[in-house]
Design a protein around this motif. Structure first.
Motif, PDB file in Angstrom:
ATOM      1  N   SER A  11       0.806  -1.230   0.000  1.00  0.00           N
ATOM      2  CA  SER A  11       0.000   0.000   0.000  1.00  0.00           C
ATOM      3  C   SER A  11       0.834   1.274   0.000  1.00  0.00           C
ATOM      4  O   SER A  11       0.524   2.217  -0.740  1.00  0.00           O
ATOM      5  CB  SER A  11      -0.950   0.014   1.206  1.00  0.00           C
ATOM      6  OG  SER A  11      -1.886  -1.023   1.109  1.00  0.00           O
ATOM      7  N   ASP A  15       0.486   4.292  -2.709  1.00  0.00           N
ATOM      8  CA  ASP A  15       0.157   5.656  -2.266  1.00  0.00           C
ATOM      9  C   ASP A  15       1.195   6.664  -2.765  1.00  0.00           C
ATOM     10  O   ASP A  15       0.838   7.786  -3.154  1.00  0.00           O
ATOM     11  CB  ASP A  15       0.072   5.712  -0.742  1.00  0.00           C
ATOM     12  CG  ASP A  15      -1.121   4.935  -0.197  1.00  0.00           C
ATOM     13  OD1 ASP A  15      -2.052   4.665  -0.980  1.00  0.00           O
ATOM     14  OD2 ASP A  15      -1.106   4.588   1.004  1.00  0.00           O
ATOM     15  N   LYS A  18       0.608   7.282  -6.447  1.00  0.00           N
ATOM     16  CA  LYS A  18      -0.587   8.119  -6.604  1.00  0.00           C
ATOM     17  C   LYS A  18      -0.261   9.582  -6.321  1.00  0.00           C
ATOM     18  O   LYS A  18      -0.700  10.485  -7.054  1.00  0.00           O
ATOM     19  CB  LYS A  18      -1.689   7.646  -5.665  1.00  0.00           C
ATOM     20  CG  LYS A  18      -2.380   6.364  -6.091  1.00  0.00           C
ATOM     21  CD  LYS A  18      -3.478   5.993  -5.095  1.00  0.00           C
ATOM     22  CE  LYS A  18      -4.233   4.756  -5.531  1.00  0.00           C
ATOM     23  NZ  LYS A  18      -5.289   4.375  -4.557  1.00  0.00           N
ATOM     24  N   ASN A  19       0.506   9.815  -5.260  1.00  0.00           N
ATOM     25  CA  ASN A  19       0.872  11.185  -4.905  1.00  0.00           C
ATOM     26  C   ASN A  19       1.703  11.837  -6.010  1.00  0.00           C
ATOM     27  O   ASN A  19       1.458  12.993  -6.388  1.00  0.00           O
ATOM     28  CB  ASN A  19       1.660  11.180  -3.598  1.00  0.00           C
ATOM     29  CG  ASN A  19       2.019  12.573  -3.135  1.00  0.00           C
ATOM     30  OD1 ASN A  19       1.155  13.366  -2.785  1.00  0.00           O
ATOM     31  ND2 ASN A  19       3.303  12.882  -3.131  1.00  0.00           N
TER      32      ASN A  19
END
Length: 233
Positions: A11, A15, A18-19
């Protein structure tokens, strides 16, 4: 929009990607998957332009998954294991990112993706170069620097000062790292402490170049290359 699929069983890694993606224009996250099996289902029903693929995953390894695809999208490999780099490049991927992935390194990968999908240009036009950029980190904020806005860059020991048409930015970096992010067709290292935008040079001598009445020195180790290039442009 570039349609992206993120595949990683961790995860935090998802993340982080995605950022990074949300900080750039032109990229769209279609889905994020925690296994290659999930990703296979997404690719069957969705058009994917760019796949961010981890190598070490349960059930089906990333490289085995990639080899199973008949018409794979462009791929950027992400992994914590440097030893997989050679295998990744044998598969003709766009880039290989070693975790943890910094934003600057991520941007360079995206630039490589765009270079892959665009036809090569022997002489970049001014219009084309105005759409090229990179980011610098100042006070934890990532600031876009457009190539065509740069006049020259000077080294300040552990920092560099970027002079653009509208502002001057001081960035904690060294001039070598900045040079690596600039296309050699548009910029020229004239001195160990200076990089100049070739199209902004208004005059030159054997000892310096001029940009907006600013004299920028030509170092002895760079002199032959600089004078040769400018004399033939």
């Amino acid at each position: 929009m570039v349609r992206c699929l993120l595949v990683d069983d961790e995860s935090p890694a998802i993340d982080l990607l995605k950022n990074h993606i949300t900080m750039l224009n032109g990229l769209e996250i279609i889905a994020s998957c925690y296994s290659a099996v999930e990703a296979f289902e997404v690719i069957k029903r969705e058009k994917i332009d760019l796949l961010f693929l981890d190598i070490e995953m349960p059930v089906l390894m990333g490289l085995d998954f990639l080899k199973s695809l008949k018409n794979p999208p462009k791929v950027i490999i992400t992994t914590a294991y440097r030893e997989y780099a050679l295998d990744g490049y044998d598969l003709d991927i766009v880039d290989y990112l070693l975790k943890p992935i910094s934003f600057d390194r991520f941007v360079k990968s995206i630039d490589r993706y765009y270079e892959r999908i665009q036809p090569p240009q022997t002489t970049p036009t001014k219009e084309a170069s105005s759409n090229k950029f990179f980011y610098v980190n100042i006070n934890k904020k990532h600031i876009k620097i457009v190539y065509n806005d740069i006049l020259y860059i000077e080294s300040l020991k552990d920092y560099v000062r970027i002079h653009t048409v509208n502002q001057r930015l001081v960035v904690k970096s060294n001039i070598g790292k900045i040079e690596d992010q600039l296309p050699s067709t548009l910029f020229l290292r004239t001195h160990r402490s200076y990089i100049v935008a070739i199209d902004k040079i208004t005059a030159f001598t054997q000892k310096d170049v001029e940009i907006r009445d600013i004299e920028i020195p030509i170092g002895s180790s760079h002199s032959t290359k600089v004078i040769s290039l400018l004399s033939n442009t």
